[in-house]
Design a protein around this motif. Structure first.
Motif, PDB file in Angstrom:
ATOM      1  N   VAL A  41      65.752 117.672-106.865  1.00  6.88           N
ATOM      2  CA  VAL A  41      64.402 118.204-107.031  1.00  6.88           C
ATOM      3  C   VAL A  41      63.423 117.040-107.100  1.00  6.88           C
ATOM      4  O   VAL A  41      63.555 116.165-107.959  1.00  6.88           O
ATOM      5  N   ALA A  42      62.469 117.024-106.186  1.00 11.65           N
ATOM      6  CA  ALA A  42      61.428 116.001-106.207  1.00 11.65           C
ATOM      7  C   ALA A  42      60.450 116.332-107.331  1.00 11.65           C
ATOM      8  O   ALA A  42      60.302 117.498-107.727  1.00 11.65           O
ATOM      9  N   GLU A  43      59.791 115.320-107.835  1.00 11.92           N
ATOM     10  CA  GLU A  43      58.846 115.534-108.935  1.00 11.92           C
ATOM     11  C   GLU A  43      57.762 116.543-108.555  1.00 11.92           C
ATOM     12  O   GLU A  43      57.321 117.327-109.373  1.00 11.92           O
ATOM     13  N   GLY A  44      57.362 116.552-107.285  1.00 13.02           N
ATOM     14  CA  GLY A  44      56.359 117.500-106.812  1.00 13.02           C
ATOM     15  C   GLY A  44      56.855 118.944-106.780  1.00 13.02           C
ATOM     16  O   GLY A  44      56.050 119.873-106.720  1.00 13.02           O
ATOM     17  N   ASP A  45      58.170 119.127-106.797  1.00  8.40           N
ATOM     18  CA  ASP A  45      58.764 120.473-106.758  1.00  8.40           C
ATOM     19  C   ASP A  45      59.216 120.943-108.136  1.00  8.40           C
ATOM     20  O   ASP A  45      59.885 121.978-108.257  1.00  8.40           O
ATOM     21  N   LEU A  46      58.851 120.202-109.161  1.00  7.40           N
ATOM     22  CA  LEU A  46      59.315 120.492-110.512  1.00  7.40           C
ATOM     23  C   LEU A  46      58.848 121.855-111.026  1.00  7.40           C
ATOM     24  O   LEU A  46      59.632 122.605-111.603  1.00  7.40           O
ATOM     25  N   ALA A  47      57.598 122.199-110.798  1.00  8.71           N
ATOM     26  CA  ALA A  47      57.080 123.492-111.262  1.00  8.71           C
ATOM     27  C   ALA A  47      57.839 124.649-110.603  1.00  8.71           C
ATOM     28  O   ALA A  47      58.192 125.631-111.262  1.00  8.71           O
ATOM     29  N   ALA A  48      58.112 124.514-109.316  1.00 12.28           N
ATOM     30  CA  ALA A  48      58.853 125.563-108.601  1.00 12.28           C
ATOM     31  C   ALA A  48      60.285 125.664-109.118  1.00 12.28           C
ATOM     32  O   ALA A  48      60.824 126.773-109.257  1.00 12.28           O
ATOM     33  N   ALA A  49      60.917 124.529-109.413  1.00 13.60           N
ATOM     34  CA  ALA A  49      62.284 124.540-109.944  1.00 13.60           C
ATOM     35  C   ALA A  49      62.320 125.206-111.308  1.00 13.60           C
ATOM     36  O   ALA A  49      63.235 125.978-111.614  1.00 13.60           O
ATOM     37  N   ARG A  50      61.326 124.937-112.136  1.00 13.54           N
ATOM     38  CA  ARG A  50      61.276 125.562-113.462  1.00 13.54           C
ATOM     39  C   ARG A  50      61.019 127.064-113.358  1.00 13.54           C
ATOM     40  O   ARG A  50      61.588 127.847-114.112  1.00 13.54           O
ATOM     41  N   GLU A  51      60.178 127.472-112.424  1.00  9.67           N
ATOM     42  CA  GLU A  51      59.921 128.907-112.238  1.00  9.67           C
ATOM     43  C   GLU A  51      61.190 129.600-111.748  1.00  9.67           C
ATOM     44  O   GLU A  51      61.525 130.699-112.216  1.00  9.67           O
ATOM     45  N   LEU A  52      61.914 128.964-110.844  1.00  9.84           N
ATOM     46  CA  LEU A  52      63.190 129.506-110.372  1.00  9.84           C
ATOM     47  C   LEU A  52      64.159 129.631-111.538  1.00  9.84           C
ATOM     48  O   LEU A  52      64.814 130.664-111.708  1.00  9.84           O
ATOM     49  N   ARG A  53      64.241 128.602-112.356  1.00 10.07           N
ATOM     50  CA  ARG A  53      65.140 128.608-113.515  1.00 10.07           C
ATOM     51  C   ARG A  53      64.839 129.793-114.437  1.00 10.07           C
ATOM     52  O   ARG A  53      65.748 130.516-114.852  1.00 10.07           O
ATOM     53  N   GLU A  54      63.570 130.011-114.761  1.00  6.68           N
ATOM     54  CA  GLU A  54      63.225 131.085-115.690  1.00  6.68           C
ATOM     55  C   GLU A  54      63.383 132.462-115.062  1.00  6.68           C
ATOM     56  O   GLU A  54      63.730 133.417-115.745  1.00  6.68           O
ATOM     57  N   SER A  55      63.171 132.569-113.757  1.00  2.00           N
ATOM     58  CA  SER A  55      63.420 133.840-113.067  1.00  2.00           C
ATOM     59  C   SER A  55      64.910 134.160-113.066  1.00  2.00           C
ATOM     60  O   SER A  55      65.305 135.318-113.245  1.00  2.00           O
ATOM     61  N   LEU A  56      65.730 133.134-112.899  1.00  2.00           N
ATOM     62  CA  LEU A  56      67.182 133.323-112.988  1.00  2.00           C
ATOM     63  C   LEU A  56      67.582 133.740-114.396  1.00  2.00           C
ATOM     64  O   LEU A  56      68.430 134.613-114.584  1.00  2.00           O
ATOM     65  N   ARG A  57      66.951 133.133-115.406  1.00  3.93           N
ATOM     66  CA  ARG A  57      67.259 133.486-116.797  1.00  3.93           C
ATOM     67  C   ARG A  57      66.954 134.965-117.061  1.00  3.93           C
ATOM     68  O   ARG A  57      67.710 135.662-117.729  1.00  3.93           O
TER      69      ARG A  57
END
Length: 166
Positions: A41-57
């Motif tokens: 995950v690139a630093e610029g994609d961090l917000a998207a990775a976190r949103e994906l993580r919480e949607s998975l949760r």
């Protein structure tokens, strides 16, 4: 948090991603360069990775019969950006389903979910019902009715709270 055996196959990627944040301590592995590198995950994609993580949760909570912990972008919306590719071998006729694009985390997660659906393991990836935990775990109980990431920690706390309330 727990000493559980990781989820089977590529579903371990999803479990590990959800567990990149420890809600009790506030520690987020994605805050570190090593944590981001682990998921490419690139630093610029961090917000998207976190949103994906919480949607998975939220989906993991739903698998365990629990309400969402917060408002998130529905996982289905996030996965529309992750086309999958069906590859069939001319040599032996075997077929595999994988991400059409190797880079994005969402594509790898979509492929892991597709594999878990085929294997029947997807509904057993759950999130702990303890509101201070919400750790993802693979429910290996025979009846598939696990409620906590760890019976010795979160389960014991919940049972003690119920006992004290009586």
């Amino acid at each position: 948090m727990s000493g559980r055996v990781p989820a089977p196959g590529s579903l371990a990627l999803v479990e590990t991603l959800v567990n990149t944040v420890d809600l009790e301590s506030g520690t987020d592995a994605l805050d570190t360069a090593e944590g981001r590198a682990r998921f490419d995950v690139a630093e610029g994609d961090l917000a998207a990775a976190r949103e994906l993580r919480e949607s998975l949760r939220v989906v993991c909570l739903a698998h365990a019969g629990h309400p969402p912990h917060r408002e998130v972008t529905p996982l289905q919306e996030l996965l529309t950006a992750a086309p999958l590719l069906l590859t069939v071998s001319a040599a032996d006729g075997s077929a595999t389903l994988g991400p059409a694009h190797q880079g994005p985390l969402v594509s790898r997660v979509a492929a892991a979910i597709a594999e878990a659906l085929v294997e029947g393991t997807w509904p057993r990836l759950k999130a702990c019902e303890a509101p201070t935990c919400l750790w993802a775990y693979y429910d290996r109980s025979p009846a598939g009715r696990g409620r906590w990431c760890s019976m010795s920690v979160c389960g014991a706390r919940a049972k003690m709270r119920r006992y004290r309330a009586k």
